[in-house]
Design an enzyme around this catalytic site. Structure first.
Site, short mmCIF file in Angstrom:
data_model
loop_
_atom_site.label_atom_id
_atom_site.label_comp_id
_atom_site.label_asym_id
_atom_site.label_seq_id
_atom_site.Cartn_x
_atom_site.Cartn_y
_atom_site.Cartn_z
N GLY A 11 -17.21 43.91 55.23
CA GLY A 11 -17.42 43.83 53.77
C GLY A 11 -16.93 45.12 53.14
N TRP A 15 -20.70 48.82 48.50
CA TRP A 15 -21.65 49.43 49.46
C TRP A 15 -21.05 49.47 50.86
CZ3 TRP A 15 -24.46 53.09 50.49
CH2 TRP A 15 -25.70 53.09 51.12
N LYS A 196 -36.77 44.43 43.83
CA LYS A 196 -36.42 45.41 42.78
C LYS A 196 -35.24 44.93 41.96
CE LYS A 196 -32.53 47.10 44.63
NZ LYS A 196 -31.23 47.30 44.01
N ASP A 249 -36.40 52.83 45.36
CA ASP A 249 -35.29 51.95 44.98
C ASP A 249 -35.55 51.31 43.62
OD1 ASP A 249 -32.90 50.65 45.17
OD2 ASP A 249 -33.48 49.32 46.81
N GLU A 286 -27.40 40.72 42.97
CA GLU A 286 -28.13 39.79 43.85
C GLU A 286 -29.32 39.12 43.17
OE1 GLU A 286 -27.06 38.71 46.57
OE2 GLU A 286 -26.33 40.25 47.94
N1 LIG Z 1 -23.45 48.61 45.62
C1 LIG Z 1 -24.61 49.20 45.82
O1 LIG Z 1 -24.92 50.23 45.19
C2 LIG Z 1 -25.57 48.63 46.81
C3 LIG Z 1 -25.49 47.33 47.26
N2 LIG Z 1 -26.42 46.85 48.14
C4 LIG Z 1 -26.34 45.48 48.62
O2 LIG Z 1 -25.19 45.34 49.45
C5 LIG Z 1 -24.75 43.98 49.42
C6 LIG Z 1 -23.26 43.98 49.15
O3 LIG Z 1 -23.10 44.50 47.84
P1 LIG Z 1 -21.86 45.30 47.32
O4 LIG Z 1 -21.03 45.87 48.38
O5 LIG Z 1 -22.38 46.22 46.31
O6 LIG Z 1 -21.10 44.09 46.60
P2 LIG Z 1 -19.66 44.08 45.99
O7 LIG Z 1 -19.65 42.99 45.00
O8 LIG Z 1 -19.25 45.43 45.59
O9 LIG Z 1 -18.76 43.67 47.26
C7 LIG Z 1 -18.97 42.47 47.96
C8 LIG Z 1 -17.93 42.36 49.07
O10 LIG Z 1 -18.10 41.10 49.71
C9 LIG Z 1 -16.92 40.34 49.59
N3 LIG Z 1 -17.28 38.96 49.35
C10 LIG Z 1 -17.54 38.36 48.18
N4 LIG Z 1 -17.82 37.06 48.36
C11 LIG Z 1 -17.70 36.85 49.68
C12 LIG Z 1 -17.84 35.71 50.48
N5 LIG Z 1 -18.13 34.53 49.97
N6 LIG Z 1 -17.66 35.87 51.80
C13 LIG Z 1 -17.35 37.06 52.32
N7 LIG Z 1 -17.19 38.17 51.61
C14 LIG Z 1 -17.37 38.06 50.30
C15 LIG Z 1 -16.15 40.92 48.42
O11 LIG Z 1 -14.74 40.68 48.57
C16 LIG Z 1 -16.51 42.39 48.54
O12 LIG Z 1 -15.70 43.01 49.51
C17 LIG Z 1 -25.60 43.28 48.36
O13 LIG Z 1 -26.59 42.54 49.00
C18 LIG Z 1 -26.21 44.42 47.56
O14 LIG Z 1 -27.47 44.09 47.02
C19 LIG Z 1 -27.41 47.63 48.63
C20 LIG Z 1 -27.51 48.95 48.25
C21 LIG Z 1 -26.60 49.55 47.33
O1 LIG Z 2 -29.44 48.51 45.60
C1 LIG Z 2 -28.96 49.29 44.81
C2 LIG Z 2 -29.45 50.66 44.67
O2 LIG Z 2 -30.34 51.00 45.66
C3 LIG Z 2 -27.85 48.85 43.93
O3 LIG Z 2 -28.37 48.14 42.87
P1 LIG Z 2 -27.47 47.05 42.15
O4 LIG Z 2 -27.12 46.02 43.18
O5 LIG Z 2 -28.28 46.55 41.02
O6 LIG Z 2 -26.24 47.78 41.68
#
Ligand SMILES: NC(=O)C1=CN([C@@H]2O[C@H](COP(=O)(O)OP(=O)(O)OC[C@H]3O[C@@H](n4cnc5c(N)ncnc54)[C@H](O)[C@@H]3O)[C@@H](O)[C@H]2O)C=CC1
Ligand SMILES: O=C(CO)COP(=O)(O)O
EC number: 1.1.1.94
Length: 340
Positions: A11, A15, A196, A249, A286
């Site tokens: 991914g 993140w 959260k 968080d 999410e």
């Molecule tokens: N961005 C942040 O600050 C944080 C995110 N998270 C969690 O991490 C997880 C991932 O979030 P992010 O990386 O932020 O999301 P994002 O939206 O930035 O990236 C998602 C990634 O998954 C891929 N993707 C999208 N749909 C897909 C599918 N159907 N199958 C496979 N890959 C797919 C996208 O191409 C992208 O590379 C979420 O559950 C989020 O809550 C947790 C802590 C911090």
């Molecule tokens: O989990 C997160 C911070 O800890 C990121 O929050 P958001 O997915 O709302 O950007």
């Protein structure tokens, strides 16, 4: 736990890419292999050491090697970190399972609950990959990706039922700007991260309606109370909810304009429809989908979650955003310490 040294992240969103940077900075002598779906994102990471759609202005370490070939990324990886949207995880696991090294430890960075099953991501991983609990680790805490990518100091929680596995993962991802703490309360850590997002939607809606800090602090505090009720009903611990993966968080997400959930809530509060909000979001919020699953789970367990219930009603178009504030404050009077 494997003695192998290859590290994989699946991914390449905000993140996943940031966590790959943490691992690469923490282990400069190792390669971190990062799987992404899109060839242009992968090419840019390898050529320019940047992922500008998700982390504009951030230089990535050169020991991150990106690929669209999941089989080669997973081959021989001792640590496999998963960072895809929660609702897309299960079908992905079916495709990844055959390529997973026999003793790999799998880490979830995801903060969502699966719609339909109300399963936490560690449960989806256990089922989808056929892994025992001691090979599944959860990372959660006040971890806004962009701040960490800028190397701003951040603490986090690494949870596993087997503490030695949590310690191993913590030792791999300890960087000058990233300080992990271990915990064995996987349920509490996951529930804190899931709920959260729903509370941040509520705070965002209040902000979009131009309500002030009293309202936001009230929603955050009562949000923590209902998160704690759900966590305890599932076997989580109240100490966890008072820590980084609970209160920490919640505060970060509800305060930050970087939060996608908070931003989505603000747009709803400003009067946009859910379709309009979804069209504007380029990254995963999410809480929009998990909110319904949290509500269903709470109902099943007989846990009162009035803020979650109100957010779900707004998302379903059954409650106007102007009614959210009054709805939160119009419940039967009770003492602060009462369980609901
Ligand atoms: N961005 C942040 O600050 C944080 C995110 N998270 C969690 O991490 C997880 C991932 O979030 P992010 O990386 O932020 O999301 P994002 O939206 O930035 O990236 C998602 C990634 O998954 C891929 N993707 C999208 N749909 C897909 C599918 N159907 N199958 C496979 N890959 C797919 C996208 O191409 C992208 O590379 C979420 O559950 C989020 O809550 C947790 C802590 C911090
Ligand atoms: O989990 C997160 C911070 O800890 C990121 O929050 P958001 O997915 O709302 O950007």
């Amino acid at each position: 736990m494997s003695g192998g040294s290859k590290l994989a992240v699946l991914g390449a969103g905000s993140w996943g890419t940031t966590f790959a940077k943490i691992l690469a900075d923490a282990q400069p002598e190792l390669s971190v292999e990062l799987w992404g779906r899109r060839a242009e994102v992968v090419a840019q990471i390898n050529r320019d050491h940047r992922n500008p759609n998700y982390l504009p202005g951030i230089d990535l370490p050169h020991n991150i090697l990106a690929s669209t070939d999941v089989e080669s990324v997973l081959s021989g990886a001792a640590l496999v970190v998963l960072a895809v949207p929660a609702q897309s995880l299960r079908p992905q696991l079916a495709a990844w399972r055959e390529h997973l090294a026999p003793d790999a430890v799998v880490v979830s960075l995801m903060k969502g609950l699966e719609l339909g099953t109300d399963a936490r991501m560690s449960e989806v991983i256990a089922e989808g990959l056929g892994l025992p609990a001691e090979r599944i680790v959860v990372v959660s805490g006040p971890n806004l990706a962009m701040e960490i990518a800028r190397c701003e100091p951040t603490a986090s929680v690494i949870a596993c039922t087997d503490e030695s596995v949590a310690h191993w993962v913590a030792s791999l991802c300890t960087a000058s700007y990233f300080r992990p703490y271990t915990n064995t309360d996987v349920v509490g850590v996951e529930i804190g991260g899931i709920v959260k997002n729903v509370i941040a939607l509520a705070v965002g809606i209040c902000e979009g309606r131009e309500m002030g800090d009293n309202t936001k602090a009230s929603v955050i505090t009562r949000g923590l109370a209902e998160t704690t009720r759900l966590a305890l009903a599932l076997g989580g611990e109240s100490d966890t909810m008072a820590g980084l993966a609970g209160l920490g968080d919640l505060v970060a997400t509800c305060s930050s304009p970087l939060s996608r959930n908070h931003s989505a809530g603000r747009l709803l509060g400003q009067g946009l429809s859910l379709d309009e909000v979804n069209a504007r979001m380029t990254q995963t919020a999410e809480g929009i989908k998990s909110g319904r699953a949290v509500y269903d789970l709470a109902k099943k367990l007989g846990v009162e979650m009035p803020i979650t219930e109100a957010v779900v009603a707004v998302l379903a178009g059954k409650l106007d955003v102007d009614e959210l504030g009054p709805r939160l404050l119009s419940r039967e009077l009770k003492s602060e310490g009462e369980s609901a």
